[in-house]
Every structure is written in C-alpha cells, then in structure tokens.
Design a protein around this motif. Structure first.
Motif, PDB file in Angstrom:
ATOM      1  N   SER A 195       0.821  -1.205   0.000  1.00 24.71           N
ATOM      2  CA  SER A 195       0.000   0.000   0.000  1.00 24.71           C
ATOM      3  C   SER A 195       0.856   1.257   0.000  1.00 24.71           C
ATOM      4  O   SER A 195       0.497   2.267  -0.613  1.00 24.71           O
ATOM      5  CB  SER A 195      -0.933   0.005   1.214  1.00 24.71           C
ATOM      6  N   ALA A 196       2.008   1.198   0.668  1.00 22.44           N
ATOM      7  CA  ALA A 196       2.919   2.346   0.672  1.00 22.44           C
ATOM      8  C   ALA A 196       3.426   2.638  -0.734  1.00 22.44           C
ATOM      9  O   ALA A 196       3.485   3.798  -1.166  1.00 22.44           O
ATOM     10  CB  ALA A 196       4.081   2.083   1.620  1.00 22.44           C
ATOM     11  N   ILE A 197       3.806   1.584  -1.469  1.00 24.13           N
ATOM     12  CA  ILE A 197       4.271   1.772  -2.846  1.00 24.13           C
ATOM     13  C   ILE A 197       3.181   2.440  -3.677  1.00 24.13           C
ATOM     14  O   ILE A 197       3.429   3.394  -4.418  1.00 24.13           O
ATOM     15  CB  ILE A 197       4.671   0.413  -3.458  1.00 24.13           C
ATOM     16  N   ASN A 198       1.946   1.961  -3.543  1.00 26.66           N
ATOM     17  CA  ASN A 198       0.848   2.500  -4.340  1.00 26.66           C
ATOM     18  C   ASN A 198       0.500   3.932  -3.956  1.00 26.66           C
ATOM     19  O   ASN A 198       0.120   4.739  -4.813  1.00 26.66           O
ATOM     20  CB  ASN A 198      -0.376   1.597  -4.200  1.00 26.66           C
ATOM     21  N   TRP A 199       0.613   4.246  -2.664  1.00 24.31           N
ATOM     22  CA  TRP A 199       0.249   5.592  -2.217  1.00 24.31           C
ATOM     23  C   TRP A 199       1.353   6.598  -2.508  1.00 24.31           C
ATOM     24  O   TRP A 199       1.125   7.625  -3.146  1.00 24.31           O
ATOM     25  CB  TRP A 199      -0.075   5.580  -0.731  1.00 24.31           C
ATOM     26  N   VAL A 200       2.551   6.312  -2.043  1.00 29.34           N
ATOM     27  CA  VAL A 200       3.650   7.268  -2.173  1.00 29.34           C
ATOM     28  C   VAL A 200       4.007   7.510  -3.643  1.00 29.34           C
ATOM     29  O   VAL A 200       4.348   8.638  -4.025  1.00 29.34           O
ATOM     30  CB  VAL A 200       4.887   6.770  -1.388  1.00 29.34           C
ATOM     31  N   LEU A 201       3.897   6.476  -4.464  1.00 36.54           N
ATOM     32  CA  LEU A 201       4.308   6.591  -5.864  1.00 36.54           C
ATOM     33  C   LEU A 201       3.126   6.779  -6.827  1.00 36.54           C
ATOM     34  O   LEU A 201       3.305   6.625  -8.032  1.00 36.54           O
ATOM     35  CB  LEU A 201       5.108   5.347  -6.268  1.00 36.54           C
ATOM     36  N   LYS A 202       1.960   7.108  -6.298  1.00 38.21           N
ATOM     37  CA  LYS A 202       0.791   7.291  -7.176  1.00 38.21           C
ATOM     38  C   LYS A 202       1.099   8.339  -8.242  1.00 38.21           C
ATOM     39  O   LYS A 202       1.726   9.368  -7.972  1.00 38.21           O
ATOM     40  CB  LYS A 202      -0.441   7.678  -6.361  1.00 38.21           C
ATOM     41  N   GLY A 203       0.675   8.037  -9.456  1.00 39.39           N
ATOM     42  CA  GLY A 203       0.984   8.908 -10.577  1.00 39.39           C
ATOM     43  C   GLY A 203       2.306   8.575 -11.243  1.00 39.39           C
ATOM     44  O   GLY A 203       2.611   9.085 -12.313  1.00 39.39           O
ATOM     45  N   GLN A 204       3.110   7.723 -10.596  1.00 33.69           N
ATOM     46  CA  GLN A 204       4.397   7.317 -11.150  1.00 33.69           C
ATOM     47  C   GLN A 204       4.433   5.812 -11.409  1.00 33.69           C
ATOM     48  O   GLN A 204       5.502   5.217 -11.513  1.00 33.69           O
ATOM     49  CB  GLN A 204       5.530   7.655 -10.178  1.00 33.69           C
ATOM     50  N   ILE A 205       3.251   5.188 -11.504  1.00 30.71           N
ATOM     51  CA  ILE A 205       3.155   3.728 -11.584  1.00 30.71           C
ATOM     52  C   ILE A 205       2.633   3.305 -12.952  1.00 30.71           C
ATOM     53  O   ILE A 205       1.611   3.805 -13.422  1.00 30.71           O
ATOM     54  CB  ILE A 205       2.229   3.186 -10.479  1.00 30.71           C
ATOM     55  N   GLY A 206       3.351   2.366 -13.573  1.00 34.67           N
ATOM     56  CA  GLY A 206       2.908   1.793 -14.834  1.00 34.67           C
ATOM     57  C   GLY A 206       2.185   0.480 -14.596  1.00 34.67           C
ATOM     58  O   GLY A 206       2.380  -0.167 -13.572  1.00 34.67           O
ATOM     59  N   VAL A 207       1.342   0.085 -15.531  1.00 35.37           N
ATOM     60  CA  VAL A 207       0.547  -1.138 -15.398  1.00 35.37           C
ATOM     61  C   VAL A 207       1.034  -2.174 -16.405  1.00 35.37           C
ATOM     62  O   VAL A 207       1.143  -1.889 -17.605  1.00 35.37           O
ATOM     63  CB  VAL A 207      -0.952  -0.849 -15.615  1.00 35.37           C
ATOM     64  N   LEU A 208       1.322  -3.380 -15.905  1.00 31.12           N
ATOM     65  CA  LEU A 208       1.770  -4.486 -16.740  1.00 31.12           C
ATOM     66  C   LEU A 208       0.586  -5.391 -17.091  1.00 31.12           C
ATOM     67  O   LEU A 208      -0.377  -5.485 -16.323  1.00 31.12           O
ATOM     68  CB  LEU A 208       2.831  -5.313 -16.004  1.00 31.12           C
ATOM     69  N   PRO A 209       0.651  -6.089 -18.213  1.00 31.99           N
ATOM     70  CA  PRO A 209      -0.406  -7.059 -18.559  1.00 31.99           C
ATOM     71  C   PRO A 209      -0.525  -8.138 -17.491  1.00 31.99           C
ATOM     72  O   PRO A 209       0.480  -8.520 -16.864  1.00 31.99           O
ATOM     73  CB  PRO A 209       0.077  -7.646 -19.891  1.00 31.99           C
ATOM     74  N   PRO A 210      -1.717  -8.689 -17.240  1.00 32.30           N
ATOM     75  CA  PRO A 210      -1.957  -9.596 -16.118  1.00 32.30           C
ATOM     76  C   PRO A 210      -1.204 -10.917 -16.188  1.00 32.30           C
ATOM     77  O   PRO A 210      -0.986 -11.550 -15.151  1.00 32.30           O
ATOM     78  CB  PRO A 210      -3.470  -9.829 -16.160  1.00 32.30           C
ATOM     79  N   GLU A 211      -0.791 -11.343 -17.379  1.00 31.01           N
ATOM     80  CA  GLU A 211      -0.133 -12.647 -17.473  1.00 31.01           C
ATOM     81  C   GLU A 211       1.240 -12.681 -16.803  1.00 31.01           C
ATOM     82  O   GLU A 211       1.780 -13.756 -16.539  1.00 31.01           O
ATOM     83  CB  GLU A 211       0.009 -13.068 -18.936  1.00 31.01           C
ATOM     84  N   TRP A 212       1.797 -11.523 -16.491  1.00 33.16           N
ATOM     85  CA  TRP A 212       3.097 -11.519 -15.822  1.00 33.16           C
ATOM     86  C   TRP A 212       2.985 -11.886 -14.346  1.00 33.16           C
ATOM     87  O   TRP A 212       3.971 -12.281 -13.725  1.00 33.16           O
ATOM     88  CB  TRP A 212       3.749 -10.138 -15.966  1.00 33.16           C
ATOM     89  N   ASN A 213       1.813 -11.747 -13.770  1.00 37.84           N
ATOM     90  CA  ASN A 213       1.633 -12.005 -12.339  1.00 37.84           C
ATOM     91  C   ASN A 213       0.178 -12.427 -12.127  1.00 37.84           C
ATOM     92  O   ASN A 213      -0.667 -11.629 -11.750  1.00 37.84           O
ATOM     93  CB  ASN A 213       1.979 -10.738 -11.550  1.00 37.84           C
ATOM     94  N   ALA A 214      -0.094 -13.711 -12.407  1.00 31.40           N
ATOM     95  CA  ALA A 214      -1.459 -14.235 -12.303  1.00 31.40           C
ATOM     96  C   ALA A 214      -1.615 -15.008 -11.002  1.00 31.40           C
ATOM     97  O   ALA A 214      -0.847 -15.929 -10.727  1.00 31.40           O
ATOM     98  CB  ALA A 214      -1.767 -15.143 -13.492  1.00 31.40           C
ATOM     99  N   PHE A 215      -2.587 -14.626 -10.186  1.00 32.05           N
ATOM    100  CA  PHE A 215      -2.797 -15.301  -8.912  1.00 32.05           C
ATOM    101  C   PHE A 215      -3.239 -16.746  -9.143  1.00 32.05           C
ATOM    102  O   PHE A 215      -4.014 -17.037 -10.054  1.00 32.05           O
ATOM    103  CB  PHE A 215      -3.852 -14.574  -8.089  1.00 32.05           C
ATOM    104  N   GLY A 216      -2.781 -17.636  -8.276  1.00 28.43           N
ATOM    105  CA  GLY A 216      -3.100 -19.047  -8.402  1.00 28.43           C
ATOM    106  C   GLY A 216      -4.585 -19.321  -8.426  1.00 28.43           C
ATOM    107  O   GLY A 216      -5.059 -20.176  -9.188  1.00 28.43           O
ATOM    108  N   ASN A 217      -5.370 -18.610  -7.604  1.00 31.80           N
ATOM    109  CA  ASN A 217      -6.808 -18.876  -7.595  1.00 31.80           C
ATOM    110  C   ASN A 217      -7.482 -18.334  -8.842  1.00 31.80           C
ATOM    111  O   ASN A 217      -8.567 -18.769  -9.203  1.00 31.80           O
ATOM    112  CB  ASN A 217      -7.471 -18.339  -6.323  1.00 31.80           C
TER     113      ASN A 217
END
Length: 326
Positions: A195-217
């Motif tokens: 949450s700290a990464i998402n809050w402190v760096l908001k506006g500086q975050i890029g989004v990757l396609p979901p296949e790079w990090n797919a949850f097991g469930n």
C-alpha cells in the motif's frame, strides 16, 4: 551480447522451498538473456544456500546468483504481515543491491513460465515502478488516509512482481520515503509495504499485462489460461503449495515442475486429511469447492485426492544433468 537482466528476490529459511522453485523455473525459462540474480537473505541456512547455487548452476550455468544479507529485525516496530513477518519489507530495498538502471523484483512464491526478458518492452523511464493490477483494483480500496483526494482515479498494483526504475529509486531516495511513510501509517492498511508503494508513488506507476503475475486462484477459476509460456503463477495467499497443498490446477503445476527438478521434494502429509481440507475449503474455497461442502464429503473423496497428489511421487526421474548434487 544481449542485455543482462537483474532480478531481486528475498527469502528466509521458512520460504526456502518457494524460493527454490521460483529460481529453478526462472532460470529454466530464461535462456535468451544473461541473468544476474540477487537474493536478499533474511536467514537462509548454509545448506539451503549451497543447494540453491547447485540447482541454478545445473539448470542454467549462465545465471549468476548473488547473496545480500538482509536483517529483518532492523525493521522491528513495523506492522508484521501474517506469516511473512518483516521479510515482506525487503522489496523496498531491492533497488539498493543493483548496479543497473532497471531491475525486476520477484516474490519467492512464483512459478515462472513466461521468460522475464519480455518485461523489458514494458520499461517506461517516466515511471518509478510498474506492476500488475491487484484484485482490489483501486488505491481507495486499501488506503484510508486519502481524505478529499479521489483515490479511485489511481490504480493499485500487486507488489509480487515489480519492474523497478532503479535510477529513479536511488536518485529520489524512494526506499527512504516509503519506509518513513510505513513507520507512520503501517497499522492502517492491510498490506503496509504494498500500500505504501501505491500511495507514495501514485501517478508514477505503470501497469503491466496480467499474465506476468497471475494469482493461483485466478488460474483455478479459469480467468487466466494456464498454458506453459503464457502466465507466471503467483501463489499469493497463505495456501502455499509446499505448505498447504490443495487439489487445484495451480498447485498441480507447481508440484509437477518442482518434482522434475527437485526429486526429493515431498508434500507435507499432515495436510492430506479431511479436517485440514475442510478448514481451507471453508476459508478459501469459493470457486474451487462448493460453499456447502462438509467433512463427510471430504472424507468420501479423500482417497481420490490422495491419489491425485501421490501420483507426483511416481514421476519419472529427471535428467541427471538437471539434478543438483547432494
């Protein structure tokens, strides 16, 4: 000569089996680029470290593994996150051990099937970090301190796989900024480091396609197709395959790969019984088992589940070239 890829992981002795399979799957599937792997060691045993080096050398001699001491006790006082303790904060220091402009941070509970060199195409020098959107989706779902700011306008990424702009992390002293924020606010969110990464760096975050990090469930629910070479599976919940194995597709894939490279790996038998399966089914089983499942149902199908898992004890021996020395 292709560009060297720097990858940072972190583990203590309790996560050794996850780290072992993450590393093995990483170096097995990445052959197009040289690898510099950095392990933030929070308490691995000497024998575990020797085993990791032997395993990586046997699978991909071109990969180099570097050990960096990480002392989680130095973070005492911060909120501990479930069974991860303070090791979860190691990701904040990933950039500090890399001498390059770009690095990939990776949790030690992955099965890698998609070569990580493919992430290079997503590197954006204008972003401090990039990641895959988490289930919560928006910053407002896990950051209660926004006040009048519309946090729904910001995405919320998962911290398990991060593409790091190392140059920015160092020049802007981002690790220090994140740690200062966590020291103040860690008790007010579910996942303090993420949450700290998402809050402190908001506006500086890029989004990757979901296949790079797919949850097991997600794999089990069929929302992401689990074809080898297409997705990297992240065992993000408390149901780690090496601790609490379940008869699901994602766990099956983990054990199949692990048994191919670590022939002495054994599933923890205490979890193959109706009581434990019932407990985990009720807590985590939505979409995997019926909500109305009972202990009698579990007991009736227990032999089938035992056979499901024990079939992996009879896997053919892997090539001698891939068996690490004892």
């Amino acid at each position: 000569m292709r560009e060297t890829i720097h990858i940072v992981l972190a583990s203590d002795s309790t996560f050794f089996y996850g780290l072992q399979t993450t590393l093995a799957s990483l170096v097995f599937h990445e052959r197009s680029h040289p690898l510099q792997i950095h392990v933030l060691d929070g308490g691995l045993q000497a024998s575990q470290w020797r085993s990791l080096l032997a395993l990586v050398a046997a699978i991909n001699p071109a990969a180099t593994v570097n050990r960096h001491v990480f002392n989680p006790s130095s973070l005492a006082g911060l909120t501990e996150i479930r069974e991860l303790g303070h090791m979860t904060y190691a990701r904040l220091f990933a950039a500090s051990v890399v001498e390059a402009d770009l690095a990939i941070y990776l949790d030690s509970d992955f099965l890698i099937t998609r070569p990580l060199s493919g992430l290079l195409q997503h590197y954006d020098t204008d972003k401090a970090v990039s990641g895959v959107i988490d289930f919560s989706g928006h910053l407002s779902d896990d950051c209660p301190w926004g006040g009048a700011l519309d946090l729904s306008a910001y995405t919320y990424i998962n911290g398990g796989l991060l593409l790091l702009n190392v140059k920015r992390w160092k020049s802007d002293r981002l690790a220090e900024a994140l740690l200062a924020f966590i020291q103040k606010e860690s008790a007010r969110c579910r996942y303090a480091d993420q949450s700290a990464i998402n809050w402190v760096l908001k506006g500086q975050i890029g989004v990757l396609p979901p296949e790079w990090n797919a949850f097991g469930n997600s794999i089990d629910a069929g929302s992401v197709e689990a074809d080898p070479g297409q997705v990297n599976i992240h065992y993000a919940s408390g149901l780690k395959p090496w601790k609490r194995p379940l008869p699901t597709l994602s766990h099956k894939l983990w054990w199949k790969f692990t048994r191919s490279f670590v022939p002495h790996a054994r599933m923890p038998n205490p979890f193959i019984n109706p009581r434990n399966l019932l407990r985990y089914a009720r807590r985590y089983g939505r979409g995997i088992w019926s909500d109305k499942i009972t202990r009698r149902d579990l007991g009736a199908s227990l032999e089938k589940w035992k056979a499901f898992w024990r079939g992996y004890e009879r896997q053919p021996a892997p090539s001698e070239a891939l068996v690490p020395p004892s």
